[in-house]
Structures are given as structure tokens and as C-alpha cells.
Design a protein around this motif. Structure first.
Motif, mmCIF file in Angstrom:
data_model
loop_
_atom_site.group_PDB
_atom_site.id
_atom_site.type_symbol
_atom_site.label_atom_id
_atom_site.label_comp_id
_atom_site.label_asym_id
_atom_site.label_seq_id
_atom_site.Cartn_x
_atom_site.Cartn_y
_atom_site.Cartn_z
ATOM 1 N N PRO A 7 30.200 61.476 69.249
ATOM 2 C CA PRO A 7 30.948 60.283 69.661
ATOM 3 C C PRO A 7 30.329 59.504 70.811
ATOM 4 C CG PRO A 7 31.941 62.215 70.636
ATOM 5 C CD PRO A 7 30.807 62.714 69.778
ATOM 6 N N TRP A 8 29.155 59.928 71.297
ATOM 7 C CA TRP A 8 28.541 59.233 72.429
ATOM 8 C C TRP A 8 28.008 57.870 72.022
ATOM 9 C CZ3 TRP A 8 27.484 64.537 71.604
ATOM 10 C CH2 TRP A 8 26.541 64.796 70.603
ATOM 11 N N ARG A 9 28.213 56.928 72.921
ATOM 12 C CA ARG A 9 27.708 55.570 72.736
ATOM 13 C C ARG A 9 27.034 55.165 74.043
ATOM 14 N NH1 ARG A 9 28.906 57.401 68.612
ATOM 15 N NH2 ARG A 9 30.443 56.661 67.087
ATOM 16 N N VAL A 10 25.776 54.786 73.968
ATOM 17 C CA VAL A 10 24.965 54.561 75.168
ATOM 18 C C VAL A 10 24.602 53.091 75.303
ATOM 19 C CG1 VAL A 10 22.876 55.218 76.410
ATOM 20 C CG2 VAL A 10 24.028 56.900 74.954
ATOM 21 N N LEU A 29 22.298 53.665 82.811
ATOM 22 C CA LEU A 29 22.984 53.804 81.533
ATOM 23 C C LEU A 29 24.487 53.884 81.744
ATOM 24 C CD1 LEU A 29 20.859 56.718 79.971
ATOM 25 C CD2 LEU A 29 20.440 54.262 79.694
ATOM 26 N N ALA A 30 25.215 53.262 80.863
ATOM 27 C CA ALA A 30 26.664 53.456 80.803
ATOM 28 C C ALA A 30 26.925 54.222 79.511
ATOM 29 C CB ALA A 30 27.399 52.121 80.792
ATOM 30 N N ARG A 71 35.586 63.466 74.137
ATOM 31 C CA ARG A 71 35.058 63.116 75.459
ATOM 32 C C ARG A 71 34.341 64.314 76.089
ATOM 33 N NH1 ARG A 71 39.871 59.201 77.956
ATOM 34 N NH2 ARG A 71 40.301 58.118 75.970
ATOM 35 N N TYR A 72 34.893 65.505 75.888
ATOM 36 C CA TYR A 72 34.214 66.697 76.403
ATOM 37 C C TYR A 72 32.844 66.851 75.744
ATOM 38 C CZ TYR A 72 38.892 68.050 78.081
ATOM 39 O OH TYR A 72 40.113 68.096 78.699
ATOM 40 N N SER A 73 32.756 66.473 74.478
ATOM 41 C CA SER A 73 31.476 66.551 73.768
ATOM 42 C C SER A 73 30.443 65.648 74.421
ATOM 43 C CB SER A 73 31.659 66.164 72.296
ATOM 44 O OG SER A 73 32.514 67.071 71.629
ATOM 45 N N VAL A 74 30.871 64.460 74.829
ATOM 46 C CA VAL A 74 29.959 63.536 75.494
ATOM 47 C C VAL A 74 29.484 64.123 76.817
ATOM 48 C CG1 VAL A 74 29.664 61.209 76.418
ATOM 49 C CG2 VAL A 74 31.070 61.559 74.379
ATOM 50 N N ILE A 126 32.658 57.272 80.049
ATOM 51 C CA ILE A 126 32.544 58.649 80.544
ATOM 52 C C ILE A 126 31.800 58.653 81.870
ATOM 53 C CG2 ILE A 126 31.661 60.960 80.064
ATOM 54 C CD1 ILE A 126 34.024 60.033 78.304
ATOM 55 N N GLY A 127 30.761 57.836 81.974
ATOM 56 C CA GLY A 127 30.049 57.788 83.242
ATOM 57 C C GLY A 127 28.989 56.705 83.270
#
Length: 211
Positions: free
Chosen positions: A55-58, A108-109, A132-135, A177-178
Motif C-alpha cells: 500500500p505504499w505510495r511515494v 520523500l513523502a 499503514r503498519y506495512s508501510v 505516514i512520514g
């Protein structure tokens, strides 16, 4: 199986890698080689994710306008955070360097796509926060990969996430996430900077409870 264990030397080096990972706020402005950066970011593809949802999006934050908006976001949030302290703690807080956004060559966001259909919802039906934990798990791998190349990374959490999402014009279902600063650290240390300046101390042992 015992024959799958790594060598003592590898474990020693891995322990050192974790100790030197550190949240970096002080960067040199030297550029980062694209091949090196790509090699580190490829760790995303090795990361675990609930239901294999990935699910990460960079978002790579490069434009002058986007970086200015991100920095302003931090500055406003940081000023508000300062009002939550008083006396010596406020004085110490005001002198902390809490971001490398003005120096880090790569920024990076990283978001989580809460609406992704990949993974078919496996494992996320009862705990949707697992996406979100996966990210976060993936980010940890990136952090270690960067350190093996001599690079450092800083996680900027003093931000308004909704404003960041608006400024970067991302889909409504993406959650920040960060915000991460990446570059060559000015120095290396196995001790967190917040510990070195007296903000807080790291626990000496892991508290474990038994039920």
C-alpha cells in the motif's frame, strides 16, 4: 534450520548497522547518486505487507514550490509544538534541530493507500491499520539499506498531514505516514541525538510482561 543461520561476523555487522541507523537531521548538501538511491528504494519491493497489498505510495518532493510548502508546514507545526513546553524544556526544545529539510538533497513523502484493492483485503478486514503498519515496515528496510550505502535518513513527524496531502495534491484515500530527508550525514553516531543533548534517555532493557 541451523544451516540457515548467518555467521557471527554478519550478526556483529548487522548489530552495528542497527546502532548506526539513527534519525539524521544534519546533512551535507552533496547530491545522492541516482543508482544508489534506486538501489535503496528497491527495498520497498522486499518489504512485507498485509495481504501482499503493497500500500505504499511515494512522492519525491523536488520542486521549489513543493519543498517550500513542506518546510512552511514544518515551521508552523514546530512553533505550535513549542507552546506545549515551558521553562528549561522549552529552551531545550527551541534549540533542537528537528529537520534536515533545508539541506537534504533527497526528500520523500510516503503515504499509505487506505483504499487499495490489492491484497483483496486479506488481513486488513479486522485491522485496517495493518496497511499503514506495512508501510512503516517498508520504511525501516529503506532506512537500513540507506545506511549500508553511507547515507542517512531523517523522519520529519512535526507536520500537519492533511496540509501535506493537500499541498502535494494526492488522492483523498492516501494517508501520510512520514516525510523523509535523505542525504549524506554530517557525522555518524551510535547514540540518538536527543539522548546526546539530554532530551530523553533510551531504556536499558526491554520490559516484557507475562500473562
Amino acid at each position: 534450520m541451523r544451516d540457515q543461520a548467518f555467521t557471527d561476523d554478519f550478526r556483529t555487522q548487522f548489530d552495528l548497522l542497527m546502532r548506526l541507523r539513527r534519525d539524521v537531521r544534519r546533512f551535507r548538501t552533496d547530491p545522492v547518486d541516482e543508482a544508489v538511491l534506486t538501489r535503496c528504494l528497491d527495498a520497498f519491493r522486499l518489504a512485507p505487507s498485509v495481504g501482499l497489498s503493497e500500500p505504499w505510495r511515494v512522492i519525491r518532493v523536488e520542486s521549489e514550490a513543493a519543498r517550500a510548502a513542506a518546510l512552511e508546514n514544518f515551521q508552523i507545526a514546530n512553533s505550535e509544538a513549542l507552546t506545549g513546553y515551558s521553562g528549561e524544556k522549552a529552551a531545550l526544545y527551541s534549540n533542537l534541530k528537528l529537520t534536515g529539510m533545508q539541506e537534504a538533497p533527497v526528500q520523500l513523502a510516503v503515504f499509505c493507500d487506505d483504499a487499495t484493492e490489492k491484497g483483496q483485503g486479506l488481513g486488513a478486514g479486522t485491522m485496517p491499520e495493518m496497511r499503514r503498519y506495512s508501510v512503516v515496515s517498508a520504511i525501516t528496510l529503506i532506512w537500513l539499506a540507506l545506511r549500508t550505502e553511507g547515507l542517512g535518513m531523517g523522519w520529519v513527524s512535526i507536520l500537519d498531514p492533511d496540509q501535506m496531502a493537500h499541498d502535494l495534491d494526492v488522492p483523498d484515500d492516501w494517508r501520510l505516514i512520514g516525510y523523509f530527508c535523505i542525504g549524506w550525514p554530517e557525522e555518524l553516531s551510535d547514540t540518538p541525538e536527543l539522548e546526546r543533548v539530554g532530551w530523553e534517555n533510551r531504556d536499558t532493557a526491554l520490559p516484557i510482561e507475562v500473562r
